[in-house]
Design an enzyme around this catalytic site. Structure first.
Site, PDB file in Angstrom:
ATOM      1  N   CYS A  12       0.857  -1.201   0.000  1.00  0.00           N
ATOM      2  CA  CYS A  12       0.000   0.000   0.000  1.00  0.00           C
ATOM      3  C   CYS A  12       0.884   1.240   0.000  1.00  0.00           C
ATOM      4  O   CYS A  12       0.576   2.234  -0.677  1.00  0.00           O
ATOM      5  CB  CYS A  12      -0.926   0.012   1.204  1.00  0.00           C
ATOM      6  N   HIS A  51      -6.235  -2.946  -1.521  1.00  0.00           N
ATOM      7  CA  HIS A  51      -5.604  -3.918  -0.620  1.00  0.00           C
ATOM      8  C   HIS A  51      -6.511  -5.124  -0.378  1.00  0.00           C
ATOM      9  O   HIS A  51      -7.583  -4.980   0.214  1.00  0.00           O
ATOM     10  CB  HIS A  51      -5.266  -3.263   0.727  1.00  0.00           C
ATOM     11  N   HIS A 101      -0.515  -8.413   0.726  1.00  0.00           N
ATOM     12  CA  HIS A 101      -1.223  -7.571  -0.255  1.00  0.00           C
ATOM     13  C   HIS A 101      -1.051  -8.313  -1.588  1.00  0.00           C
ATOM     14  O   HIS A 101       0.093  -8.572  -2.004  1.00  0.00           O
ATOM     15  CB  HIS A 101      -0.579  -6.176  -0.281  1.00  0.00           C
ATOM     16  N   HIS A 103      -0.212 -10.002  -4.837  1.00  0.00           N
ATOM     17  CA  HIS A 103       0.809  -9.692  -5.837  1.00  0.00           C
ATOM     18  C   HIS A 103       1.074 -10.907  -6.704  1.00  0.00           C
ATOM     19  O   HIS A 103       1.204 -12.023  -6.223  1.00  0.00           O
ATOM     20  CB  HIS A 103       2.119  -9.211  -5.182  1.00  0.00           C
ATOM     21  N   HIS A 105       3.827 -12.577  -9.016  1.00  0.00           N
ATOM     22  CA  HIS A 105       5.234 -12.584  -9.437  1.00  0.00           C
ATOM     23  C   HIS A 105       5.247 -12.930 -10.928  1.00  0.00           C
ATOM     24  O   HIS A 105       4.696 -13.968 -11.322  1.00  0.00           O
ATOM     25  CB  HIS A 105       6.027 -13.672  -8.720  1.00  0.00           C
TER      26      HIS A 105
END
Ligand code: AMP
Ligand code: ZN
Length: 117
Positions: A12, A51, A101, A103, A105
């Site tokens: 964030c 978030h 949070h 994500h 890759h």
């Protein structure tokens, strides 16, 4: 509240520009930046600006933004001229998740093993 910025969340803070990151792409709903500890020649994280703790929670609450994250994964791969790449969403401590949070890759630029470690 769900989706709102969390004070103690590193990603964030990156979204808000309070912590610097090597940003490669940004859209209305997502940010993509290079991982600080790269595991491949291309190692970019694509995150939603909202978030949520993981990919499943994002998909349940904001399916369009979950799709945006996947579209951005391809855009990152295109920018780095990757024919092949791997998308990883570590979910839970046992799978190696350390930042809570969502994500993705995006890993590429070298050969990949299967099964993963
Ligand atoms: P995960 O272990 O799946 O939760 O992934 C978190 C990732 O965030 C790791 O690959 C870290 O190297 C990466 N990371 C942690 N801090 C930063 C940062 N400030 N900028 C870029 N990547 C980071
Ligand atoms: Zn966050």
């Amino acid at each position: 509240m769900a989706g709102e910025p969390q004070e103690d969340c590193l990603f964030c803070k990156i979204v808000e520009g309070h912590i610097p990151a090597d940003v490669v792409r940004e859209t209305e709903t997502t940010v993509a930046f290079r991982d600080i500890n790269p595991q491949a020649p291309t190692h970019v994280l694509v995150i939603p600006k909202v978030h949520y703790a993981n990919a499943a929670e994002l998909a349940a609450a904001e399916p369009q933004i979950a799709a945006d994250v996947l579209r951005e994964a391809q855009a990152v791969a295109d920018e780095d001229k990757l024919d092949s790449y791997r998308i990883v969403f570590n979910t839970g401590t046992g799978a190696g998740q350390t930042v809570w949070h969502t994500h993705a890759h995006i890993l590429g630029g070298r050969g990949m093993q299967w099964p993963p470690g």
